[in-house]
Design a protein around this motif. Structure first.
Motif, PDB file in Angstrom:
ATOM      1  N   LYS A   7      17.461 -17.707 -32.843  1.00 19.75           N
ATOM      2  CA  LYS A   7      16.814 -16.628 -33.585  1.00 19.75           C
ATOM      3  C   LYS A   7      15.949 -15.847 -32.607  1.00 19.75           C
ATOM      4  O   LYS A   7      15.066 -16.404 -31.956  1.00 19.75           O
ATOM      5  CB  LYS A   7      15.956 -17.168 -34.725  1.00 19.75           C
ATOM      6  N   THR A   9      13.413 -12.590 -32.003  1.00 16.80           N
ATOM      7  CA  THR A   9      12.539 -11.558 -32.544  1.00 16.80           C
ATOM      8  C   THR A   9      12.122 -10.671 -31.380  1.00 16.80           C
ATOM      9  O   THR A   9      11.461 -11.129 -30.441  1.00 16.80           O
ATOM     10  CB  THR A   9      11.298 -12.170 -33.226  1.00 16.80           C
ATOM     11  N   SER A  43      19.648  -8.284 -37.932  1.00 18.96           N
ATOM     12  CA  SER A  43      19.232  -8.479 -39.312  1.00 18.96           C
ATOM     13  C   SER A  43      19.295  -7.167 -40.080  1.00 18.96           C
ATOM     14  O   SER A  43      18.948  -6.100 -39.561  1.00 18.96           O
ATOM     15  CB  SER A  43      17.797  -9.009 -39.355  1.00 18.96           C
ATOM     16  N   LYS A  46      15.222  -6.984 -41.305  1.00 21.05           N
ATOM     17  CA  LYS A  46      14.185  -6.781 -40.285  1.00 21.05           C
ATOM     18  C   LYS A  46      14.848  -6.237 -39.026  1.00 21.05           C
ATOM     19  O   LYS A  46      15.562  -6.966 -38.333  1.00 21.05           O
ATOM     20  CB  LYS A  46      13.466  -8.096 -39.983  1.00 21.05           C
ATOM     21  N   GLU A  49      14.944  -8.256 -35.653  1.00 21.10           N
ATOM     22  CA  GLU A  49      15.387  -9.649 -35.600  1.00 21.10           C
ATOM     23  C   GLU A  49      16.898  -9.721 -35.434  1.00 21.10           C
ATOM     24  O   GLU A  49      17.649  -8.936 -36.025  1.00 21.10           O
ATOM     25  CB  GLU A  49      14.945 -10.406 -36.852  1.00 21.10           C
ATOM     26  N   TYR A  83      10.952 -10.596 -26.103  1.00 23.39           N
ATOM     27  CA  TYR A  83      10.749 -11.514 -27.215  1.00 23.39           C
ATOM     28  C   TYR A  83       9.282 -11.754 -27.538  1.00 23.39           C
ATOM     29  O   TYR A  83       8.457 -11.950 -26.654  1.00 23.39           O
ATOM     30  CB  TYR A  83      11.402 -12.868 -26.921  1.00 23.39           C
TER      31      TYR A  83
END
Length: 99
Positions: A7, A9, A43, A46, A49, A83
């Protein structure tokens, strides 16, 4: 085989730069011993993401061979500053245990 699930971000506002650099960085992971294939997905909820899937021959090809390589150093130089927080990484057995 092993499936790496990550994952990601990305810092807000950096998505376009991240996506550009990810395309460049893909050459480093795909050149690593034991690499099979990868994909990354953005995503819908979002915009900063992503989820990344990487298939490896075995766990050590990712956790040892790739992480200890110059290829990883180049990958990290291109991507790690994007990140916040650093990605979470999990590994899964690709055997279908339910059927």
């Amino acid at each position: 085989m092993v499936l790496e699930v990550v994952k990601l971000t990305v810092k807000e506002g950096q998505q376009e730069n991240f996506e550009r650099d990810y395309k460049i960085a893909a050459q480093y992971i795909s050149a690593s011993k034991g690499y099979i294939r990868h994909s990354i997905h953005k995503s819908l909820e979002k915009s900063n993401e992503y989820i990344q899937f990487v298939e490896w021959e075995n766990l050590e090809d990712h956790t040892v061979t790739f992480f200890e390589s110059e290829l990883f150093q180049e990958w990290a130089k291109l991507l790690h500053d994007y990140y916040d927080p650093m990605p979470t990484v999990e590994h899964y057995d690709t055997a279908n245990i339910l059927g």
